[in-house]
Write a protein that holds these residues in place. Structure first.
Motif, PDB file in Angstrom:
ATOM      1  N   ALA A  91       1.278  -1.322   0.259  1.00  0.00           N
ATOM      2  CA  ALA A  91       0.204   0.359  -0.012  1.00  0.00           C
ATOM      3  C   ALA A  91       0.758   1.529   0.323  1.00  0.00           C
ATOM      4  CB  ALA A  91      -1.135   0.134   1.493  1.00  0.00           C
ATOM      5  N   ASP A  92       2.217   0.934   0.184  1.00  0.00           N
ATOM      6  CA  ASP A  92       3.111   2.330   0.645  1.00  0.00           C
ATOM      7  C   ASP A  92       3.691   2.802  -0.213  1.00  0.00           C
ATOM      8  OD1 ASP A  92       3.092   5.163   1.855  1.00  0.00           O
ATOM      9  OD2 ASP A  92       4.738   4.290   2.677  1.00  0.00           O
ATOM     10  N   ALA A  93       3.280   1.480  -1.410  1.00  0.00           N
ATOM     11  CA  ALA A  93       4.756   0.671  -2.467  1.00  0.00           C
ATOM     12  C   ALA A  93       6.142   1.834  -1.879  1.00  0.00           C
ATOM     13  CB  ALA A  93       5.021   2.090  -3.522  1.00  0.00           C
ATOM     14  N   GLN A  94       6.374   0.500  -0.529  1.00  0.00           N
ATOM     15  CA  GLN A  94       7.552  -0.147  -0.942  1.00  0.00           C
ATOM     16  C   GLN A  94       8.319  -1.651  -0.943  1.00  0.00           C
ATOM     17  OE1 GLN A  94       9.820   1.869   1.461  1.00  0.00           O
ATOM     18  NE2 GLN A  94       8.792   3.525   0.982  1.00  0.00           N
ATOM     19  N   PRO A  95       9.289  -1.848  -1.084  1.00  0.00           N
ATOM     20  CA  PRO A  95      10.534  -0.365  -0.818  1.00  0.00           C
ATOM     21  C   PRO A  95      10.009   0.119  -2.232  1.00  0.00           C
ATOM     22  CG  PRO A  95      11.659  -2.441  -1.687  1.00  0.00           C
ATOM     23  CD  PRO A  95      10.173  -2.792  -1.275  1.00  0.00           C
ATOM     24  N   SER A  96      11.406   1.361  -2.561  1.00  0.00           N
ATOM     25  CA  SER A  96      10.589   2.377  -3.517  1.00  0.00           C
ATOM     26  C   SER A  96      11.246   1.648  -4.855  1.00  0.00           C
ATOM     27  CB  SER A  96      11.767   3.811  -3.151  1.00  0.00           C
ATOM     28  OG  SER A  96      13.003   3.691  -2.913  1.00  0.00           O
ATOM     29  N   GLU A  97      11.020   1.921  -5.884  1.00  0.00           N
ATOM     30  CA  GLU A  97      11.823   1.516  -7.357  1.00  0.00           C
ATOM     31  C   GLU A  97      13.239   2.096  -7.595  1.00  0.00           C
ATOM     32  OE1 GLU A  97      10.484   0.881 -11.707  1.00  0.00           O
ATOM     33  OE2 GLU A  97       9.245   1.968 -10.725  1.00  0.00           O
ATOM     34  N   HIS A  98      13.930   0.521  -8.327  1.00  0.00           N
ATOM     35  CA  HIS A  98      15.059   1.827  -9.041  1.00  0.00           C
ATOM     36  C   HIS A  98      14.736   2.028  -9.922  1.00  0.00           C
ATOM     37  CE1 HIS A  98      19.778   1.906  -9.684  1.00  0.00           C
ATOM     38  NE2 HIS A  98      19.353   1.177 -10.744  1.00  0.00           N
ATOM     39  N   TYR A  99      15.613   3.884 -10.056  1.00  0.00           N
ATOM     40  CA  TYR A  99      15.197   4.281 -11.361  1.00  0.00           C
ATOM     41  C   TYR A  99      16.927   4.166 -12.397  1.00  0.00           C
ATOM     42  CZ  TYR A  99      10.844   5.578 -10.212  1.00  0.00           C
ATOM     43  OH  TYR A  99       9.263   5.508  -9.293  1.00  0.00           O
ATOM     44  N   SER A 100      16.829   4.142 -13.027  1.00  0.00           N
ATOM     45  CA  SER A 100      18.210   4.664 -14.148  1.00  0.00           C
ATOM     46  C   SER A 100      18.416   5.318 -14.253  1.00  0.00           C
ATOM     47  CB  SER A 100      18.358   3.098 -15.473  1.00  0.00           C
ATOM     48  OG  SER A 100      17.852   2.233 -15.111  1.00  0.00           O
ATOM     49  N   ASN A 101      19.916   6.130 -14.784  1.00  0.00           N
ATOM     50  CA  ASN A 101      20.009   6.868 -15.176  1.00  0.00           C
ATOM     51  C   ASN A 101      20.819   7.390 -16.266  1.00  0.00           C
ATOM     52  OD1 ASN A 101      23.008   6.319 -14.750  1.00  0.00           O
ATOM     53  ND2 ASN A 101      22.404   7.283 -12.554  1.00  0.00           N
ATOM     54  N   LEU A 102      21.261   8.160 -16.810  1.00  0.00           N
ATOM     55  CA  LEU A 102      21.068   8.483 -18.493  1.00  0.00           C
ATOM     56  C   LEU A 102      23.378   8.092 -18.310  1.00  0.00           C
ATOM     57  CD1 LEU A 102      20.070  11.849 -19.167  1.00  0.00           C
ATOM     58  CD2 LEU A 102      19.775   9.928 -20.516  1.00  0.00           C
ATOM     59  N   GLY A 103      23.146   8.250 -17.143  1.00  0.00           N
ATOM     60  CA  GLY A 103      24.609   7.684 -17.562  1.00  0.00           C
ATOM     61  C   GLY A 103      25.165   5.833 -17.115  1.00  0.00           C
ATOM     62  N   GLU A 104      24.617   5.463 -16.986  1.00  0.00           N
ATOM     63  CA  GLU A 104      24.134   3.818 -16.490  1.00  0.00           C
ATOM     64  C   GLU A 104      22.989   3.621 -17.818  1.00  0.00           C
ATOM     65  OE1 GLU A 104      22.919   3.115 -12.417  1.00  0.00           O
ATOM     66  OE2 GLU A 104      20.972   3.042 -13.424  1.00  0.00           O
ATOM     67  N   VAL A 105      22.289   4.421 -18.254  1.00  0.00           N
ATOM     68  CA  VAL A 105      21.825   3.891 -20.188  1.00  0.00           C
ATOM     69  C   VAL A 105      22.786   4.137 -21.213  1.00  0.00           C
ATOM     70  CG1 VAL A 105      20.243   4.484 -21.543  1.00  0.00           C
ATOM     71  CG2 VAL A 105      19.611   4.527 -19.626  1.00  0.00           C
ATOM     72  N   PHE A 106      23.620   5.240 -20.718  1.00  0.00           N
ATOM     73  CA  PHE A 106      25.182   5.509 -21.576  1.00  0.00           C
ATOM     74  C   PHE A 106      26.374   4.483 -21.086  1.00  0.00           C
ATOM     75  CE2 PHE A 106      21.978   8.586 -23.935  1.00  0.00           C
ATOM     76  CZ  PHE A 106      21.571   7.753 -25.005  1.00  0.00           C
ATOM     77  N   ALA A 107      26.000   3.938 -20.561  1.00  0.00           N
ATOM     78  CA  ALA A 107      28.028   3.025 -19.948  1.00  0.00           C
ATOM     79  C   ALA A 107      28.177   2.626 -21.746  1.00  0.00           C
ATOM     80  CB  ALA A 107      26.930   1.891 -19.092  1.00  0.00           C
ATOM     81  N   ARG A 108      29.875   2.874 -21.093  1.00  0.00           N
ATOM     82  CA  ARG A 108      30.108   2.646 -22.135  1.00  0.00           C
ATOM     83  C   ARG A 108      30.027   1.040 -22.060  1.00  0.00           C
ATOM     84  NH1 ARG A 108      31.573   5.526 -26.387  1.00  0.00           N
ATOM     85  NH2 ARG A 108      32.222   8.074 -25.030  1.00  0.00           N
ATOM     86  N   ASN A 109      30.051   0.178 -23.222  1.00  0.00           N
ATOM     87  CA  ASN A 109      30.184  -1.195 -23.506  1.00  0.00           C
ATOM     88  C   ASN A 109      31.244  -1.935 -24.626  1.00  0.00           C
ATOM     89  OD1 ASN A 109      28.608  -0.558 -26.046  1.00  0.00           O
ATOM     90  ND2 ASN A 109      26.860  -0.980 -25.212  1.00  0.00           N
ATOM     91  N   GLY A 110      31.613  -0.769 -25.707  1.00  0.00           N
ATOM     92  CA  GLY A 110      32.317  -1.744 -25.941  1.00  0.00           C
ATOM     93  C   GLY A 110      32.100  -1.590 -27.891  1.00  0.00           C
ATOM     94  N   LEU A 111      30.813  -1.338 -28.574  1.00  0.00           N
ATOM     95  CA  LEU A 111      30.122  -1.559 -29.483  1.00  0.00           C
ATOM     96  C   LEU A 111      29.693  -0.407 -29.574  1.00  0.00           C
ATOM     97  CD1 LEU A 111      27.887  -4.855 -28.276  1.00  0.00           C
ATOM     98  CD2 LEU A 111      29.585  -4.948 -29.334  1.00  0.00           C
ATOM     99  N   VAL A 112      29.572  -0.054 -30.944  1.00  0.00           N
ATOM    100  CA  VAL A 112      29.764   1.020 -31.378  1.00  0.00           C
ATOM    101  C   VAL A 112      27.410   0.945 -31.988  1.00  0.00           C
ATOM    102  CG1 VAL A 112      29.238   2.118 -33.848  1.00  0.00           C
ATOM    103  CG2 VAL A 112      31.800   1.445 -33.086  1.00  0.00           C
ATOM    104  N   SER A 113      27.217   1.701 -31.220  1.00  0.00           N
ATOM    105  CA  SER A 113      25.501   1.875 -31.137  1.00  0.00           C
ATOM    106  C   SER A 113      25.023   2.948 -32.270  1.00  0.00           C
ATOM    107  CB  SER A 113      24.468   2.283 -29.902  1.00  0.00           C
ATOM    108  OG  SER A 113      25.091   1.961 -28.853  1.00  0.00           O
ATOM    109  N   SER A 114      23.632   2.604 -33.197  1.00  0.00           N
ATOM    110  CA  SER A 114      23.182   2.276 -33.866  1.00  0.00           C
ATOM    111  C   SER A 114      22.620   4.352 -33.682  1.00  0.00           C
ATOM    112  CB  SER A 114      22.285   2.011 -35.076  1.00  0.00           C
ATOM    113  OG  SER A 114      21.195   1.673 -34.139  1.00  0.00           O
ATOM    114  N   PRO A 115      21.951   5.440 -34.817  1.00  0.00           N
ATOM    115  CA  PRO A 115      21.658   6.557 -34.489  1.00  0.00           C
ATOM    116  C   PRO A 115      19.971   5.776 -33.441  1.00  0.00           C
ATOM    117  CG  PRO A 115      22.063   6.309 -36.618  1.00  0.00           C
ATOM    118  CD  PRO A 115      22.477   5.246 -36.543  1.00  0.00           C
ATOM    119  N   THR A 116      19.784   5.036 -34.066  1.00  0.00           N
ATOM    120  CA  THR A 116      18.125   4.831 -33.683  1.00  0.00           C
ATOM    121  C   THR A 116      18.746   4.256 -32.297  1.00  0.00           C
ATOM    122  OG1 THR A 116      17.541   4.290 -35.923  1.00  0.00           O
ATOM    123  CG2 THR A 116      16.146   3.183 -34.122  1.00  0.00           C
ATOM    124  N   GLU A 117      19.344   2.955 -31.832  1.00  0.00           N
ATOM    125  CA  GLU A 117      19.516   2.647 -30.474  1.00  0.00           C
ATOM    126  C   GLU A 117      19.673   4.021 -29.617  1.00  0.00           C
ATOM    127  OE1 GLU A 117      22.022  -0.869 -28.555  1.00  0.00           O
ATOM    128  OE2 GLU A 117      22.673  -0.469 -30.574  1.00  0.00           O
TER     129      GLU A 117
END
Length: 294
Positions: A91-117
């Protein structure tokens, strides 16, 4: 005679220690059952564990925070209160949800991403960032943001405008209608190409699922009405003093039995000593009589 008396004392000691161990084992089992708890959530950060613990304590649930592996924490409640604790946290929405930030989304993985991705990642990162910001508003339990940014087409003269939808689940006792303009302004200024008219904010009050105090199930304990979940605890509290009294009585009775055995052994030793003394006196008198007759 003395050897058999020693065996009697040893047997009494063995019986006394065996009964004492049995009573202590029963007492320990009662204490273990009284403190039997189960983890309701594990692998939480300390801040998340503190929030969960605070919610449970405010709801009248006895909970403990315990350290886990790799710096994580867990929250433990008794078996009888697990269902109530889960309902309260939901009822109190606990524990709180984890949200990703832009740093995590665009983390370097060594692969070249397409413009759409890259575009999809950027939109997803913006949605996560805005949802995390909106979840910090007082009374907001769950926040979701959905952004639609049409792909740019150089062969199309007129492009479709961007739009966004905001979902806010809030506490029923909080009126968030007053903050809707501020929410729209926040989203508009965070996403390029948005206008206030293209942002929709939907508010949904949370349904209270916790059982009202007047509907808490009750039972009778020696004629008194108490909460049903407290009956086990009351029985344990009521039983422990009687177990302690029983242990003391058994120990006193066996100590009295040991004293009786020791007293009998002493009397037998004294009797044997007196018989030996009488035998020596008789032998000495016989020897004296023989010398006189000679």
């Amino acid at each position: 005679m003395a050897r058999s008396s020693n065996f009697g004392i040893d047997d009494a000691r063995i019986r006394s220690s065996g009964v004492g161990r049995t009573c202590l084992l029963a007492l320990l089992m009662v204490l273990v059952l009284a403190g039997c708890k189960q983890p309701i959530y594990t692998r939480l950060s300390e801040a998340e564990a503190n929030d969960v613990l605070l919610t449970l304590i405010k709801g009248g649930i006895q909970a403990d925070k315990r350290a886990g592996e790799e710096g994580s924490f867990g929250v433990w409640v008794s078996d009888a209160e697990i269902a109530t604790a889960i309902e309260l946290l939901r009822a109190d929405a606990q524990p709180s949800e984890h949200y990703s930030n832009l740093g995590e989304v665009f983390a370097r993985n060594g692969l070249v991403s397409s413009p759409t991705e890259e575009r999809i990642r950027f939109i997803y990162g913006m949605q996560q960032e805005l949802a995390k910001t909106l979840s910090q508003i007082d009374g907001v339990l769950v926040a979701r943001v959905h952004i639609v940014v049409p792909a740019s087409d150089p062969f199309v003269a007129a492009t479709k405008p961007a739009s966004a939808s905001v979902f806010l689940k809030h506490r029923a006792d909080m009126n968030l209608q007053l903050v809707v303009p501020a929410v729209k302004d926040l989203v508009v200024r965070s996403v390029e190409g948005l206008t206030a008219e293209s942002v929709a904010v939907s508010l949904f009050p949370a349904r209270t699922t916790i059982t009202p105090p007047a509907q808490v199930p009750v039972s009778r304990f020696f004629g008194a009405l108490v909460a049903s979940r407290s009956v086990t605890t009351l029985w344990i509290i009521f039983t422990i003093p009687w177990l302690l009294v029983a242990v003391l009585i058994v120990m006193l009775l066996h100590s009295a039995g040991l004293r009786d055995v020791a007293a009998r052994w002493i009397r037998r030793r004294q009797g044997a000593a007196s018989e030996e003394a009488l035998a020596e006196n008789d032998s000495m008198e016989v020897a004296d009589d023989g010398r006189r007759a000679a």
